[in-house]
Design an enzyme around this catalytic site. Structure first.
Site: not given
Ligand code: NAP
Length: 388
Positions: A34, A62, A131, A171, A224, A227, A264, A349
């Site tokens: 989600t 969810s 990672r 990213c 960041e 990383k 980015h 990203n």
């Molecule tokens: P996000 O929009 O905040 O989504 C987080 C996801 O994790 C949602 O599906 C959420 O579900 C779920 N979640 C949160 N708490 C949870 C729990 N207690 N139990 C089970 N599921 C849970 O974050 P995002 O940007 O998509 O990033 C996701 C991951 O990828 C992160 O670790 C981030 O660091 C990494 N990442 C992100 C990017 C980027 O550009 N955004 C790039 C590389 C890596 P609900 O909707 O049910 O809350």
């Protein structure tokens, strides 16, 4: 001078890709489906020739709802039909799929990914948690496909059977290292100084509050810089058969959040081991081409670096979708008075830095024979003899 030549993409892929026309599709689950990254994965999987989306999982907020009810959809295209009515599950590792992508919040990703790997699922993760683990490949197929050789050791040392964890980089690291790779191969790398201008979608949803980012720049993104300074060492380093050996680069990163939606931008100064002209640098970047096996993966692009000549490019709005979001776009290659050469690069990203990267990793795992068709829990129950 340039010492040992680092691994090239063409050396690293080994056998040819599977003949996918006759293959049964691998069933994929998405943990964190989600979220911002999870939604991209859902969209890309709905159109994928090798993988079929069968499960979506997220938090208790969810789970139990249909995907369409649970998700706050951010993409321009509608929620794919294949996903709309899937019931969102929790993080119990009993999903009906052959492997999982993890796009989970890092607060829960670490333990959940281990649970799934222990239960036999290959886990293709976006999250930071594993990672830098000494037995987990941090993978960009065009850069370090040979790092997949760490998987059997990971399984042995952790007691995993068919499961394992593979991760993609942060990213902003993803675009940077893709661009550094051909320069490392051709000239060797000594020092990297990078300043990022990072999009708000990199912070997930809702991310940075609009009142903090509108008409503003925030010169801090938690964790960041650390990383960006650590991950390239592993990515550009080597797997020596028992451990990852760092590339030994001098690295300094400054990370900034800017009011851009996706993409980015990074301003990079590079110290090379071997003297090179600007034309040689441009040529090395432009000629970076993956081999036929890697190019045959559905998400790969044959030339993943695009070099622009215009003095005011790349720009996020104009260039972020280059190569379906999988290319790094480079411009402004010029001399650096402090190091040797400087340039500006841009990468998407959420695609090259997240969902597309994970998908490409999974495709490489499939091509290398690391993905198996698991017997679904319901099928295995049917196969059990009836006790009397
Ligand atoms: P996000 O929009 O905040 O989504 C987080 C996801 O994790 C949602 O599906 C959420 O579900 C779920 N979640 C949160 N708490 C949870 C729990 N207690 N139990 C089970 N599921 C849970 O974050 P995002 O940007 O998509 O990033 C996701 C991951 O990828 C992160 O670790 C981030 O660091 C990494 N990442 C992100 C990017 C980027 O550009 N955004 C790039 C590389 C890596 P609900 O909707 O049910 O809350």
């Amino acid at each position: 001078m340039h010492s040992k030549r680092q691994e090239s993409a063409s050396e690293s892929l080994g056998a040819s890709a599977p003949k996918m026309g006759k293959q049964k599709k691998w069933r994929a689950g998405v943990l964190g489906a989600t979220g911002i990254v999870g939604q991209r994965l859902v969209k890309l999987l709905a159109e994928h020739p090798w993988f079929e989306l069968t499960e979506v999982a997220a938090s208790e907020r969810s789970s139990g709802k249909t995907y369409a009810e649970a998700v706050r959809w951010h993409l321009d295209t509608p929620i794919p039909a294949v996903a709309r009515d899937l019931v969102v599950k929790g993080l119990d590792p009993s999903l009906e799929c052959d492997f999982v992508f993890s796009a989970l919040d890092s607060l829960v990703a670490g333990a959940a990914e281990e649970d799934f790997a222990r239960a036999g699922y290959p886990v293709v993760s976006n999250s930071k948690n594993h990672r830098m683990d000494p037995d987990v490949p941090l993978l960009i197929p065009e850069v370090n496909a040979a790092h997949l050789e760490a998987i059997p050791l990971q399984q042995k040392s952790r007691g995993y059977d068919t499961g394992f964890i593979v991760t993609n980089p942060n990213c902003s690291t993803a675009g940077l290292v893709l661009v550094l790779k051909p320069l490392a191969d051709a000239f060797g790398l000594e020092k990297i100084f990078v300043v990022t201008l990072q999009a708000i979608s990199g912070a997930g949803y809702p991310g940075v509050a609009s009142m903090d980012i509108q008409g503003n720049v925030v010169p801090f993104i938690s964790g960041e810089e650390e990383k960006m300074e650590a991950e390239p060492q592993k990515l550009l380093g080597k797997w020596d058969g028992s451990r990852f050996v760092d590339a030994g680069l001098g690295m300094s990163a400054h990370c900034n959040r800017v009011p851009v939606l996706d993409g980015h931008l990074e301003c990079v100064s590079i110290g090379l081991k071997k003297i090179a002209s600007l034309d040689e640098v441009r040529e090395a970047l432009r000629n970076f081409e993956v081999d036929a096996v890697l190019a045959s993966l559905p998400t790969a692009v044959r030339n993943p670096i695009i070099v622009l000549e215009e003095e005011n490019r790349p720009q996020p709005r104009r260039d972020v979708h280059a190569g379906n979001g999988m290319a790094a776009v480079v411009g402004r290659v010029r001399e650096c008075p402090l190091l040797d050469v400087k340039l500006t690069l841009l990468s998407h990203n959420l695609v090259r830095g997240a969902a597309g990267a994970a998908l490409l990793n999974a495709e490489l795992l499939a091509a290398r024979g690391f993905l198996k068709h698991r017997v679904a829990p319901s099928e295995s129950r049917l196969a059990e003899p009836v006790s009397r």
